[in-house]
Every structure is written in C-alpha cells, then in structure tokens.
Design a protein around this motif. Structure first.
Motif, mmCIF file in Angstrom:
data_model
loop_
_atom_site.group_PDB
_atom_site.id
_atom_site.type_symbol
_atom_site.label_atom_id
_atom_site.label_comp_id
_atom_site.label_asym_id
_atom_site.label_seq_id
_atom_site.Cartn_x
_atom_site.Cartn_y
_atom_site.Cartn_z
ATOM 1 N N UNK A 1 0.837 -1.196 0.000
ATOM 2 C CA UNK A 1 0.000 0.000 0.000
ATOM 3 C C UNK A 1 0.872 1.245 0.000
ATOM 4 N N UNK A 2 1.915 1.177 0.810
ATOM 5 C CA UNK A 2 2.793 2.335 0.880
ATOM 6 C C UNK A 2 3.568 2.516 -0.419
ATOM 7 N N UNK A 3 3.891 1.391 -1.063
ATOM 8 C CA UNK A 3 4.714 1.475 -2.256
ATOM 9 C C UNK A 3 3.913 1.890 -3.488
ATOM 10 N N UNK A 4 2.599 1.685 -3.457
ATOM 11 C CA UNK A 4 1.792 1.965 -4.643
ATOM 12 C C UNK A 4 1.508 3.458 -4.750
ATOM 13 N N UNK A 5 1.286 3.867 -5.975
ATOM 14 C CA UNK A 5 0.910 5.269 -6.187
ATOM 15 C C UNK A 5 -0.470 5.504 -5.593
ATOM 16 N N UNK A 6 -0.694 6.687 -5.038
ATOM 17 C CA UNK A 6 -1.992 6.945 -4.404
ATOM 18 C C UNK A 6 -3.163 6.764 -5.359
ATOM 19 N N UNK A 7 -2.938 7.056 -6.635
ATOM 20 C CA UNK A 7 -4.071 6.996 -7.550
ATOM 21 C C UNK A 7 -4.396 5.569 -7.976
ATOM 22 N N UNK A 8 -3.479 4.673 -7.711
ATOM 23 C CA UNK A 8 -3.662 3.325 -8.244
ATOM 24 C C UNK A 8 -4.711 2.552 -7.446
ATOM 25 N N UNK A 9 -5.422 1.669 -8.125
ATOM 26 C CA UNK A 9 -6.464 0.893 -7.454
ATOM 27 C C UNK A 9 -5.842 -0.083 -6.460
ATOM 28 N N UNK A 10 -6.512 -0.223 -5.340
ATOM 29 C CA UNK A 10 -6.000 -1.109 -4.284
ATOM 30 C C UNK A 10 -6.617 -2.492 -4.343
ATOM 31 N N UNK A 11 -7.316 -2.760 -5.416
ATOM 32 C CA UNK A 11 -8.013 -4.034 -5.520
ATOM 33 C C UNK A 11 -7.086 -5.226 -5.326
ATOM 34 N N UNK A 12 -5.908 -5.092 -5.935
ATOM 35 C CA UNK A 12 -4.988 -6.233 -5.884
ATOM 36 C C UNK A 12 -4.648 -6.580 -4.435
ATOM 37 N N UNK A 13 -4.646 -5.550 -3.568
ATOM 38 C CA UNK A 13 -4.305 -5.822 -2.170
ATOM 39 C C UNK A 13 -5.364 -6.699 -1.521
ATOM 40 N N UNK A 14 -6.612 -6.470 -1.907
ATOM 41 C CA UNK A 14 -7.679 -7.327 -1.395
ATOM 42 C C UNK A 14 -7.460 -8.770 -1.801
ATOM 43 N N UNK A 15 -7.033 -8.944 -3.043
ATOM 44 C CA UNK A 15 -6.764 -10.318 -3.488
ATOM 45 C C UNK A 15 -5.594 -10.911 -2.720
#
Lengths: 519, 348, 104, 494, 166
Positions: free
Chosen positions: D31-45
C-alpha cells in the motif's frame, strides 16, 4: 418395474426439485417455465401412479421403503415409505400438481420462473410429508412446506395494491410455524428418551408404556396443536379465510386439509392412541361445531373466496369428526373425505379462479345470471357443487356417509345429528352461491361481459376432475381397500388395540355393509 | 541505620544540590548569552559585575520584582500549576544522578540523592511527565499562540521521547543494568577508550540522544514551540515575571539534566578520561572530589556543545522536525539496538 | 501495630474501590473523553490487583500482565482518541447523550 | 510440555497466525509502495490469498498431535483447527465481499484489508490460546481492529458513533475480564487455563475463584453480545459498513464462543453446577430480549443485530448438554450461525452497497423482482435464520436444542422454539418486503451488480449454509472431534 | 514507614479518582487521573515492582494521559454538559457497583488469612527477572503486542485522517 420400487419414492421427491432447478437455470421466456413445470408435474404424477399399481394391499407395514442413515449422530435416517393411508394422498398430490400448473397458466404472467420453481419445491415438501417415516425428516418437510407457500402468497397474492397479501402470508406463516415449535420440542424429547426418530420404533416405545402418562399427555398435545392448526380445526382457523382470498389459486387449493389431517391420523392418533382417545370428545365437539359454524358463516359471506374458506372449514371438520370417532369406518371415511376434499376443492378453486380472472372481483353481489353466457362454467360448477354437497354417485357422498353413519352408530347420536344439519346447511350455502352467481337477473358486470366461456385448458382440467369425482363415487373400493389396510396396520394397530381390536372384524363387516349401502 | 540521621543527611543533600543546581542554571544562562554573543561577534552581557558575572543575579531579581500579571481569560488553576510542574520535573530528575564515586558514609551515599536500580527509567519517566507543564501552560493561557506552541511542543516531545528512549537501550544492553552507577562503572576501566561513546560503539546512539535531547528540551534547532516569528512566545506568551522565570529555569535545568545523563551514559560519568593510566590519588578528599570535577567538566562541555549548536544551526520547519524524528531517528535507534545486540551475541 | 507491614488485602480493597469508582465514572460521566478516562481508571485498578497478587505469589507473571495491560491501554488510547476525534469532527459534540443518531 | 509434541516445532503451531501477520504486513508495505491513484483491488486479493493459505495451514495442523507450544501459551488441537478454519472462512468471505463493494474512490482500502487480516490474527489466536495473557492480547487485537473497521464510514456520523459505542463498551467489558483474570491469578497463582482447572481445588480461597469466574463471564458474554450485555450490538451494526458487519457479527463472535468454551470447560469444569444454570438463564434472556426488540425494528441491520443476540441465546442453550455433546453442538451452531449471518450481510451489502442505500425494511420492497438472484438469496438466508429445515440454521438450532433436552432442560428448547416463532415474525417482515411487488414510490437503488469477488463470497456463504443443513455429517464430525479434545483434557484433570 | 506511605498514596489515589468523577472539565479529570496513576506508581514501588512503577509513569502518565490532554486541547473540549443520561444505567448500575464492591471486599477480607503481608524489604522484582520471563516464557504474547500496536497505529491514522486526503 419392481426394481423401481426401492427408489420410486425418492424419484417422486427429487423430480420436482430437479424441475425447479431447471426452471431457475432456463431463461424466463414466454411460457417456458410453465411448460417445464407442467412436464415435471406430469412426470411426477406418472411416478406416483406407480405406487397404486404395485401396491400390495394385503401386505402389512410400509411399502416401497427406502432407508439409509443421513446423519449418524443425532440418529437421523432418510426413511421413506407408504402404506394404504398415505398411498392415495401421494397420488392425489401428484394429480393436483399439473392441475395447479394449468390453473396458473394464464393468471401468473410475471416472474413465472420464481413462481413455478417455488411451486415445485412446495410439491416436494408436501410429498415428503406423506412419505417420511423418520420424524426428523417428516418435520423437515413439514416446515419446508410452509416457506414456498408463504412466499408465493406474498409475491403472487391477488390484491397486490394493498398490503393484504403479505399480511395473509405473514399470518399463515406465524399461525403454522409457532405451533410447530412445541412439536419439535416433543420430537426432541422423544429422541432424548429413546435415541430414535424412527416412527415405528417410537410407536413401539410409546405403546410399551416407556413414558409417564403426564409426559405423554403433553407430547400428544404438542402434536395435536401443531396439526390442528394446519387442518385447520375450529378455533385455530384464523389464517384460512385470508389465505383463501389472497393466495394464488394453485396454492390455495392445496394449503388446507390433507397435510394436517394425514399428520393427525399418522402421528397423533398413530403415536398416541390413548391420549388421542382422551382428546377425542373435545375434538369431536370441535369438529361438529366446526361443521355448523363453517356452514353458517359460509351462508352469510359476501365474497366467494370466503364462502369457499368457511365451506372448507366445514368439510375439513367432517374429516376430523371421522378421525376422532375412532371407528374403522370413520377412519376410512375421513381419509376418503380428505382426498375428496382435495379434488373438489381443486375444482372449485379452478372454477372460482376462472370467474375471478374474467371479472376481477370476488364479491358475489357483482354477479348474477351468468349461466346464459357461460353454460359450461355453470354446468361444471353445479356438478362440483353437487359432489361437495354429497349427492349419491359422487365421491362426497361415500365419505360423508361413512363418517356420519359411524358417528351415529359408534360415537354419539347428538353429534351425528349436528353434523347432519351441517351437511344440509352446506348444501344451502352452495346452492345459494350457484343461484346468486349463475341465475337471477344479470348484473352490470355480467351484461358488460363479452361472453367467453371456459377455455379448452380449463374444461380439460375440470372435466377430468369431475370424472374423478364420479369415479370415486361409483367405485370407492379401489381407494378404500388400500386405505383400510393402512388404517388397520399403521394407525390401527395401537389405536384399535384396546376395545376395538377384539371386535374389529365386526366393524369391518359394518364398514363393508355401509359401503355396499353406499353403492 | 538511624532513620533520623538518614533523613537529616538526605535533606542536607537535597538542599545542597538544589542550591548548586539553581546557581548553575543561572550561570548557564549567562554562559549561553556570552557564547552566543561571541559566535555572533558581539560581547554579550558585560556591564553588571566583572565580565557581566553578576548579570544572572540581577536578571533574577528583576523577574522576582516584576508585577505578577494574570491575564483575564486564563484558566487559573492550571495556569498557575503549569510552571510549577515544569520546574518541578526539571528539578526532580537530578535526584537520581550520581555526581561522583559511590562513596558511602555511615550507610548513606554521599554524591547522589537517591540510588535506585532503575535510575535511568526514573529520568525517562520524569522527562515524560514534563510535557504537562508546557501543554497545560499553553492550553490554560487561552491564547492561540500559546495553544499552538503547546501542541507543537507536546507532539514534539512525545515523538522524540521515543527516539531518546530507544537510543539508551544500546547502553543498557551493554551494561545489563538500569542503575546509573552501574552504567558508569563499566565505562571506568580504560578511561576514554571504554566510554560508551567510543569503546562501547554507541556513537550512533549518542548522536541520536543528542538530537532527541535538543528536541526534548525545546532547544534550537528544534525550538519551534517558541518560534517568535510565528508564535511570538509560544506556550509562555502569556506568562511574565516569576512564572515566566520558572519556565526559563526549567528549560535550562533540563539542559543541565540532559547533560548529566549524557555524561553518565556516554561519557563515562565521573570517571577520569585516563582511566587507570593515572593512579588514583591517595588523599581521601582529592579521591572524593576529583570525580566531581571530571563530571562537571564533562557536563560543561556538553552544555557548550548545546549552545554552540544554538548559535549556528537554523531552526527546522515543523514537518521536517516530525519527519526527521520518525523517519530517521527512530529507525536509526532501532538499527543501533539490533547492531549492539548482534555484536554482543557474536562477541559475548 | 507493625508499621512496616501492610496487609495485602488493603491493596486489594483499594483496587476494588478504584475499580468501582471507574465503573461509576463510566455510568455518570457525560463526556466521551471522561468516560474513556474512567475506563483507564478501571484498568489501573486491575493493575494494582495484579501487582499485589504478584507480590503475594512471588510470581513475576502478574507483573508482566500489568506490563501488557499498559501496552494495550496505550494502543487502545491511540485508537479510542482517534475515534473521539473523528466523532467530534462529525458531530461537533462529545456529549454521550447527543451521540444518538441511531436511537429508535 | 510433554514429550510427544517436541517433534513439532513451535512455529508450526502458530503457522496460520504467522501467515496472516505476514500477509497484513505485506499489504501495508504494498500500500505504501503503490501510487496513491492506483487501485488497491490487488491488495484485497493478496489478503484473500493469505487468508486462504492460513486456512490450509490450519487444516494442516490436524495432522500433528494435539499439544501446546511456546511454553504452554497456545494449544493446537482439533478444537482450535475447527475454529481457525471457520474464522478464516469468514474473513475470506468478508474480504471478497469488500473487494467489490468498497467504493472505488476509497483511498484507504489498503489499510482496510490489512486491518481485516490483522483482526483475523487475533481471532484465530483467541481460539488456540490457553494462557489468559495471550487470550487478553488476542482479544484486544481482534477488538481493536473491529473498532476501527466499525468506524470506517466517517462521512455519515453514524460510523464514528458506532465505533465509539463499540469501543467504550468493549473496553469497559475488557476491564471486567481483566479483573477476573487478576482474581483468578490471585486465587491460583497461574493464568494458564489448563493449570487453573488443576489448581482450583487448592486455590487460596474458593470465593475468590467464584468472583473471578463471574467477572470473566461478564467480559466474555459481552463479546458474544449475550443479554444483558448486548446493548452495544444494534447501534454498532447499524453504523458500521455492511461488509464489516458481515465480519464482526460472526468471526469475533465465533472466536469469543471458542474462548467461552475453553474457559468454562477447560478452566472451570468443576464449577459446572454454577455456570450451567447461569448460561441457561443468559440463553433464555438473550433469545427473548433479542427477539422482542427485533420485532420493533424498521432498520434491517438493526433488526439483524437483535436477531444475532437471539442467536447467541440459541447457541448458549447448547451448553446445557453434557460434556462433549454440548461442546460439539455449540461449535456446530457457531459454524451454522456464521455461515448464514455472513451470508445475509453479504447479500445486504451487495444489494444496498457499502453506504447502505437501502437502510429500512421497506426499502427492500420488491427486491426479488428487480434482482431475482439477490432477492432469492436474501430469502434463502432468512429462511435459514428462521430455522426452516434443510438449512444450516435449522440443523444448528436442532442440535443445540437436542443437546439441551438431553441435558435435562426440556423447557429450554421449548422457550427457544417459541422464540423462533417470534423471530419468524420479524424475519418475515423482510421476507415479505423482498417478495412484494415494488411500490410506485419506493426508493429504487441502482440495479445491483454482482462482481466476481462478491459473487464468490455469496456462493461460499450459500453453499456453506446449504451443506450445513443437508449434509452436516462432515462438519459435525469435526465439531465432535474438537469436543473430544476437551473430554480428554477434562478427564486428565480428574 | 510502609504503612504511612501506603496510607498517603492510597489517599492520593482515592482522592484523585473521586476528583475525576466530580470535576466537570475534562482537563481536570485528566489531571486527577494522572495523580491516581502517579500514586499507583509509588504503590507499585512499595510492592516491589520497581520496573512497573517506572513503566507506569512513562507509559500511563507520560504517554497515554498526554494523549488525553492533547485531545482535550486539540478539540478544545469545554465543560461537561449536565444532561441526565440514561436512567436505566443508573438504576441498575449503582446497585450493581455497590454489590460488586461489597462482594469483592468481603471476599478479599476473607481471603486475607491466606495472603501474606506486604513489607518494604521482601520481594523486590528486578528488571532482569522480569525480562527473563518476558522474553522466554511469554515470548509469544510479547511478539503479539507488536501486531496489536501496528493495528493501533494503522487505525489511529485511518480514523483521525480527514476524508478526501490521501
């Protein structure tokens, strides 16, 4: 074909479920769900016909039995089978299913998928009630039968503009669900004491006085109340008029009667003969009063669904009367009358449904002089009405006669007289209904009506039903032989054991006599 | 041990330390003014007494004699309580500091008010309490500058307390004790070579401690709570006369305490930097007083460093301050702990 | 009377008293933040019991329990106060009786 | 530590928790490494994957002998595995559900997923902890993460309200729990649950044990939201986001029930004459209070909250059973309850969205006409909650009541079943509303879309509820095996 | 000596706790609580738990309560409004509290005969003893606390952050 015997009941149970699943999976296109439902129900009906064809009426005990352990602990079995008592009820249920589908053919126009799927699930549940021999399994089907019914009433009720159909559904559900709580407790208590849910095992355990009298009293009472509501017996009938005026035709025709009556005979009288006997005077009184009450109220109703509702209470009370008279003939009559009620009630519902579909009203005052415009409808209505009234040659006569005569000879002349008055009154309300709707001056609505008589589909169903009424009326022995063996063997064994079994043969003779007289 | 004797001696010790401490506070102020003056190429106070040596006394007198003003809108109980808390905490922690060799006389340690097994923790505890003085002062003043200053200050102190505490863990690991006396003792053997800052390999810890200590005492370059350009006086904007003096004294008192702790933990405490190279003096009094001299000298050099930094390093911005504390100091302190334990595990 | 010995039960009763005061505070205080403080008081009371029992059994575990309670209390305080801040933002009040959006 | 389990390294005994923790940390780092605008869906997976892995890891624990690890602080046995699997399953469903229903503009989904996974660590550990210290910390881990998740809808004002109520009352109860722990520590000198049972006979004072037990019960009964400690439930369920309610109405409760079982059967078996009537009383009170209050509710989530109180009552009825059968019934009911409750909240989430566009029962009017699948599923889960046969709800209730009547409390099932009748009334309000034709002026939410993840979540819940009703033998067997753990440990003490 | 210290600080504790209830301004309540906590620290010292005493000061008085005052200051919470609150809670609550207190006190007094007295000289737990148990037998809970604190940080940030900022 005998190889089928082991699985035929499971086939009957599963077929509607499969049909329901198929309907849900298929797209909702035109009449497709209805067609699938019709095919399924016809197939199920054919399967049920296998039963009387291979039924050995001479043999004792249950037939077509299938049993395996469902859950090891608690000890629940999948245990199904039929005897004479349930045989014809299963067939009747199978018979009414296609009729129900046909009756809904035009009246259900939207969301047909859900409707027919639930309809078929309801079918399974009812069939399950008749064939279950494990109390837990039985209870399962018993409860399951409530759900599709309630949802269908709520979803497809007639007066969708107001909240009345959801209310009727709610009322129906609460009325029938709450009393089944004590029933389950009673079943659980029995299990805790005996470690078994098996009908036969429990019957023996209770018969051998394994429990205290007080406990048995409570158990019997729990069973009785749960079933009496479903019949419904007078005093517990509050849900019936609402449901009759709200439920879709196909549902209303199966909602009352046979499930409760069958359960009373099989599980109340069958399991607790002594206690049932103790309850009998009360039940007889209730039944006799119920006949009078139902008939009287039917006379003064302004809405034909309500006429039918109270009329049904009256005729079901007849069945109750037969059961609690504790005579063989009475039992025979009660079971027969249960079947009759199913057939006649179905016919009446189809008829009134046809009226309602055409005129959109159920107020009797809006009708009048219809006979000229729809002669077929009028004729069939009269035929059905006569069957209900109990005209000789029709099925109603045999049942009523068996019940009345057995009550008269075996129970109490006073109650028999009261019941007889009830019969006369029911003739009165039916005839006045016929008179008001089909004869007399034409009403506004009827004048405005273009004059379309019954369609082919409706005629087919109704003539078919009329034929059955006539058939049973002319040769009731086809049914009665099976019924009697069932009554004697399953419900009869402990029931008649004390004083009646000794002279059971004489009762059989009397019954035979009565039947001969009936013809 | 006679209880009354113990009590008497303790009171004596407290009184003595208090007097010395307060005097040094006063002269630390002078020291700062002088040094900063020199750094900025000016004289600093020089008029009162020789080299301005009497300046602190005069300042003190002035503050005592000024009119005691209490603004109308303040929440009075806390407004009065706050400077007391600040000063009290500042004075309290000196109680566990051992100034010299643990010489006992009739069962009482001479150069330490209270000897506790957990002296270090007491100091940390008192430090953590001292936040209240500032926080309450700012809040009770009913002034936005005060409140902002107090909020900044307490946030800053709470944040840096973490780094400060963590930086000390390395030292504690090496010593295996929380007693300040024990911590000094292990640094005494080889003189400067066995000081924690050099021989103990705690130079990183020392740096972290130094930085965190500046922030804890709200000193430049972390003197944001009282950044004049933004907040006028910060949390003590509404304070004047004696109550202001208390805050003032508390700040410099804290500086001295911090210096003492740094000396004890990293710079070998009262021990001589030459260790055993110079044989211990035979005379009892010299033997007893020499360590105190070393101690004072070390604290003085620490204070000198303090003031030097104030004179030369510009103030941080607030987000920089927080970012620096959390993103660099805390991880570095943890790194230090891990490193120290690893070394100790490998070379037991 | 021996002035150097205090019965353990005194500590325990003190603890019970503090606990009860905490519960009363929980019931009567009307500001969320003081209600929360009452809970902290309860936890502190429990800690005193733990330490007393630890002393009585000479069991370190009791003290460690207290240590953990402190850590948990700190974590809880962080979260609880964050919640209080967010509720203040949403409702601009901390009065328990006005936090009633969901009453019937 | 006995010798048999020395062959199993300690770490394997907490492997599911380790996996979950690492998953949570990984989500946070990503989460910290991802760009703020990017979708966080993958993290849920990622979270779903981690939870699944943890589930398998706990199943793997079945193959090792039952025993303790980390100096007797955790114990893995059939019992802990049963609840581990259950909790992981619930969290998996909740994660999948959140994946599709969390609003797309929610920036902080990474934290959300991480909190769910971390919460699972606490819940899982709660079921295997046999040291009250671990119990306490695990309880706090699970509670704090749910407090936060409950307050996630900050824009409505209801979210923080739910969170603060949950938080304050939760901490209040924790205070009681801790006081109880302190007392039992004072009485026996230990906080190890199994040791407590052995040491109670030689405790310093029997009355100290009693008060300790009473205080512990207050704390735990609060967590399972049994009456009279239920007051927080409706408000919290109403205010919290629906997918979170799906999680918190089931998983922490399951864990708390596991704890209750461990404590009453494992820690205080000899107090059975005392706690049995107590739990019965609580059971009766819970079902009655829950059902009566639910009757008056118009808000769906509030109604279900009260219904969950009632279900806690049904579950507690199972405790009446003698020994293993009671534990097995309680464990089974927990599973059944979790399956159907997570299911109904899942459907409600999908139907009315994270932000609850359909809060009232009346708003659901005609859902089955608009979205037949969702409407049908609501009906299905409601039927299960009512306790109609061939669903998990019925079988669970049935087992619970059978056990109670075998234990000698015939009146308990009777009250319970009458309560079910009462409950049917309010469930049916929703049933009827869903089945009715929509009114002309009823609020029409956009036609719900079921995504892949939410669909999977619904499918899992449905299948679980069905399987528990039609073919419960497997799960029942597992529940019995887990109950056996206790039988052995209790007999070992005697 | 011990008795005197105990009485003094117990009195401080109780006075602080009662003051916590009586004060209507949250900040005063917070300060009362700090008094309670600090006095408790002294009591811990008397009970030989010196590490805990320091931890009590550092963690509770120095961190937790700072947070409280911080929030009070940040939100500028005013005097408590005098609303009547839930009557049910009081009607049931107060008797319940009285009962709890009574029962606990009775039990404690009854248990006293099995408990030892507390004196200054016996049973000081050193930090080493404490750490030995903490990092050995109770390693798992210690490690777990890290998860707990991680959650707390995560949650505090998630909750206190305003919507719309990322």
């Amino acid at each position: 074909m005998d190889s089928m015997n082991g699985i035929i009941l499971s086939l009957i149970l599963i077929a509607p479920l499969v049909g329901a699943a198929v309907i849900l999976l298929l797209p909702e296109k035109g009449k497709l769900p209805a067609i699938v439902a019709l095919i399924t129900s016809l197939f199920t009906f054919l399967c049920t016909l296998h039963l009387p064809a291979h039924f050995n009426s001479g043999a004792a005990g249950f037939q077509f039995v299938q049993e395996f352990t469902w859950i090891a602990s608690p000890d629940i079995h999948y245990h199904v089978g039929v005897d004479g008592l349930s045989l014809w009820l299963v067939v009747l249920t199978g018979l009414l299913a296609p009729i129900g589908v046909l009756a809904s053919w035009n009246s259900i126009k939207e969301r047909t998928k859900v409707y027919y799927a639930l309809f078929l699930v309801q079918q399974t549940a009812m069939l399950g009630v008749f064939v279950s021999l494990d109390l837990m399994l039985y209870y399962g089907f018993w409860e399951l039968s409530l759900v599709p019914m309630a949802i269908l009433i709520a979803m497809y009720g007639r007066n969708l503009t107001e909240n009345s159909s959801p209310k009727a559904a709610l009322r129906f559900f609460i009325y029938t669900f709450v009393p089944s709580a004590p029933l389950l407790v009673a079943i659980l208590w029995l299990y805790a004491k005996t470690g078994s849910f098996d009908f036969a095992t429990l019957q023996v355990a209770i018969g051998t006085h394994a429990f205290s009298t007080a406990a048995l009293c409570w158990l019997a009472f729990a069973f009785l109340v749960a079933f009496a509501v479903k019949v419904p017996v007078l005093g517990l009938h509050g849900w019936l008029p609402d449901v009759f005026s709200e439920a879709p035709v196909a549902m209303a025709m199966v909602v009352a009667g046979k499930l409760g009556l069958y359960s009373l005979i099989r599980f109340h009288v069958g399991l607790f003969p002594v206690q049932a006997r103790q309850a009998a005077p009360w039940m007889i009184a209730l039944a006799a009063i119920g006949i009078l009450y139902g008939a009287c109220l039917a006379l003064v109703q302004k809405d034909f669904w309500r006429v039918l509702a109270y009329g049904t209470i009256a005729s079901l009370s007849f069945c109750t009367l037969g059961i609690y008279g504790f005579t063989l003939a009475g039992f025979d009559g009660a079971v027969l009358q249960t079947i009759n009620e199913g057939v006649i009630g179905a016919a009446l519902f189809v008829l009134l449904g046809a009226l309602y579909e055409r005129f959109g009203t159920s107020t009797i005052a809006n009708y009048g002089g219809l006979a000229k415009k729809t002669p077929a409808l009028a004729n069939l209505f009269v035929i059905t009405g006569l069957a209900l009234v109990g005209l000789p040659l029709f099925n109603g006569f045999v049942g009523e006669f068996l019940v009345l005569s057995s009550t008269f000879t075996g129970v109490s002349k006073g109650w028999a007289a009261a019941a007889t008055i009830g019969v006369i009154l029911s003739a009165a309300y039916l005839l006045s209904l016929v008179q008001k709707i089909f004869y007399g001056p034409e009403s506004q609505a009827v004048i405005a009506y273009p004059g379309k008589d019954l369609g082919f589909r409706e005629q087919l169903v109704l003539w078919y039903l009329a034929l059955i009424m006539l058939g049973i009326g002319i040769c009731p022995n086809i049914l009665l032989n099976g019924i009697e063996s069932g009554v004697q063997q399953s419900a009869g064994y402990p029931t008649l054991s004390e004083q009646m079994k000794s002279n059971a043969s004489s009762f059989v003779v009397i019954a035979q006599e009565v039947r001969k007289g009936g013809k | 041990m006679n209880f009354w004797f113990f009590l008497l001696l303790s009171i004596l010790k407290v009184a003595l330390v208090l007097v010395v401490f307060l005097t040094s506070v006063a002269y630390t102020v002078l020291l700062e003014r002088k040094l900063v003056g020199r750094i900025q190429n000016r004289w600093g106070p020089s008029r009162v007494g020789p080299f301005g040596l009497l300046q602190p006394l005069v300042d003190g007198a002035k503050l005592f004699l000024k009119e005691d003003m209490i603004p109308a809108g303040v929440y009075k109980p806390l407004y009065l309580l706050a400077p007391l808390i600040a000063l009290g905490c500042s004075l309290l922690s000196i109680a566990v500091v051992p100034f010299g060799e643990p010489i006992t006389w009739r069962g009482v340690k001479l150069f330490e008010i209270a000897d506790l097994n957990i002296g270090l923790l007491i100091i940390l505890g008192v430090t953590s309490i001292s936040v209240y003085g500032i926080a309450l002062a700012g809040w009770s003043s009913n002034n936005k500058y005060s409140l902002l200053g107090a909020l900044r200050s307490s946030a800053q102190m709470v944040s840096y307390e973490l780094a400060l505490g963590l930086s000390l863990v390395g030292v504690v690991l090496r010593t295996g004790s929380l007693s300040l006396t024990d911590i000094v003792k292990v640094q005494s053997v080889h003189g400067i070579a066995s000081w924690n800052i050099f021989g103990g390999g705690q130079i990183l810890a020392f740096f972290i401690y130094l930085t965190a200590a500046y922030a804890e005492t709200n000193r430049a370059p972390f003197d944001l709570p009282e950044a004049e350009t933004e907040l006028t006086g910060g949390y003590h904007t509404e304070y004047s006369s004696m109550k202001f003096a208390m805050f003032f004294m508390a700040e410099y008192g804290n500086m001295i305490t911090v210096g003492c702790v740094a000396t004890l933990l990293f710079l070998g405490g009262w021990t001589s930097p030459f260790g055993d190279l110079i044989p211990p003096p035979q005379n009892f009094f010299i033997h007893a007083l020499m360590p105190i001299l070393w101690f004072v000298a070390k604290v003085f050099s620490f204070l000198f460093l303090y003031i030097w930094v104030r004179g030369t390093v510009p103030r941080f911005r607030y987000d920089q301050l927080m970012g620096y504390g959390w993103k660099y100091l805390v991880p570095a302190a943890m790194l230090n702990i891990v490193g120290t334990s690893l070394i100790m595990a490998v070379f037991p | 009377m021996n002035f150097d010995v205090v019965p353990s039960s005194w500590y325990l009763i003190l603890s019970a008293l503090l606990f009860s005061l905490g519960v009363i505070g929980f019931l009567i205080k009307r500001s969320l933040i003081t209600v929360f403080m009452s809970i902290e008081l309860m936890l502190n009371a429990v800690n005193l019991s733990f330490v007393t029992f630890a002393h009585d059994w000479h069991a370190v575990k009791g003290q460690i329990f207290v240590f953990f309670v402190m850590m948990v209390a700190a974590a809880e305080a962080a979260v609880g106060l964050a919640i209080i801040i967010s509720i203040f933002r949403a409702r601009a009040t901390l009065n328990v009786d006005q936090i009633d959006l969901m009453k019937l | 530590m006995n010798t048999a389990l020395q062959s199993v390294p300690d770490i394997y005994r907490i492997l599911p928790e380790v996996i979950l923790t690492l998953t949570g940390v990984w989500i946070m780092l990503m989460d910290a490494a991802m760009k703020p605008s990017k979708s966080r869906r993958s993290l849920g997976w990622v979270g779903a994957f981690g939870v699944t892995a943890a589930l398998y890891a706990s199943l793997g624990q079945l193959s090792m002998p039952a025993g303790t690890a980390f100096f007797g602080t955790v114990q893995t046995d059939a019992f802990s595995v049963f609840f581990h699997v259950l909790i992981c399953g619930i969290v998996l469903i909740a994660l999948l559900l959140s994946l599709d229903t969390l609003p797309a503009d929610q920036h902080h989904r990474g934290e959300y997923f991480a909190l769910m996974v971390f919460g699972a660590v606490g819940m899982c550990l709660l079921t295997s902890a046999v040291e009250l210290l671990v119990v306490f910390i695990a309880l706090e881990i699970s509670s704090i993460s749910t407090y936060i998740l409950a307050g996630y809808r900050k824009n409505t004002g209801k979210g923080p309200e739910a969170a603060i109520k949950y938080f304050l009352l939760g901490s209040f109860a924790t205070g009681f729990l801790l006081y109880g722990v302190a007392m039992i520590f004072g009485a026996t000198g230990t906080t190890q649950i199994n040791d407590i049972a052995a040491l109670i006979p030689v405790a310093k004072s029997p009355s100290l044990v009693l008060i300790a037990f009473a205080l512990l019960m207050v704390g735990i009964l609060f967590k399972v939201s049994a009456a009279p400690f239920h007051v927080w439930t409706p408000d919290v369920y109403q205010g919290a986001p629906s997918p979170v309610v799906a999680l918190m109405s089931t998983a922490p409760k399951a864990a708390a029930f596991a704890l209750l079982i461990r404590i009453v059967y494992g820690g205080f078996p000899m107090l059975k004459p005392m706690w049995l009537p107590l739990l019965w009383a609580v059971a009766v009170l819970s079902m009655t209070v829950g059902n009566l209050a639910a009757l008056r509710q118009e808000n769906v989530k509030r109604m279900l909250a009260y219904s969950s109180i009632a279900h806690a009552g049904y579950l507690l009825a199972a405790f009446a059973g003698a020994g293993t059968s009671g534990i097995a019934a309680a464990a089974f009911y927990t599973a059944a309850y979790s399956a159907m409750n997570v299911g109904i909240f899942a459907v409600i989430t999908v139907a009315s969205g994270y932000d609850e566009k359909l809060p009232l029962i009346g708003d659901f009017r005609g859902l089955i006409h608009r979205a037949p699948l969702l409407g049908g599923l609501i009906l299905f889960f409601l039927i299960s909650l009512i306790g109609i046969p061939f669903t998990g709800g019925f079988f669970g209730k049935f087992l619970s009541f059978t056990t109670a009547s075998q234990g000698g409390a015939v009146w308990l099932p009777l009250i319970g079943l009458l309560n079910s009748g009462l409950a049917a009334a309010y469930y049916l309000k929703l049933v009827v509303s869903v089945a009715q034709t929509p009114a002309a002026n009823s609020p029409v939410a956009p036609k719900p879309q079921i995504g892949v993840a939410a669909g999977a979540a619904l499918a899992f819940a449905t299948i679980a509820t069905l399987v528990l009703g039609i073919a419960p033998s497997q799960v029942l067997g597992a529940a019995k095996a887990s109950a056996q753990t206790f039988a052995t440990s209790i007999s070992a003490i005697k | 000596m011990h008795l005197v210290l105990f009485l003094i600080f117990a009195a401080f504790c109780l006075a602080g706790a009662i003051n916590l209830l009586l004060q209507s301004h949250p900040i005063n309540s917070a300060l009362s609580l700090i008094v309670v906590m600090s006095s408790l620290a002294v009591l811990y010292l008397l009970l030989g738990a010196e590490f805990l005493a320091a931890a009590q000061i550092i963690v509770y008085a120095g961190a937790v309560m700072v947070l409280f005052t911080f929030v009070v200051m940040l939100l500028n919470v005013g005097e408590e409004e005098k609303t009547h609150g839930s009557r049910v809670a009081k009607v049931i609550g107060f008797p319940a509290v009285a009962v709890i207190l009574g029962v606990v006190a009775t039990i404690v007094l009854e248990t006293q005969k099995h408990l030892a007295g507390v004196s200054l000289s016996d049973g000081v737990t050193t930090t080493q003893d404490l750490s030995r148990v903490l990092f050995h037998e109770l390693l798992l809970p210690f490690e777990l606390t890290s998860v707990l604190i991680l959650i707390a940080i995560l949650g505090a940030v998630a909750l206190a952050r305003k919507e719309g900022h990322s």
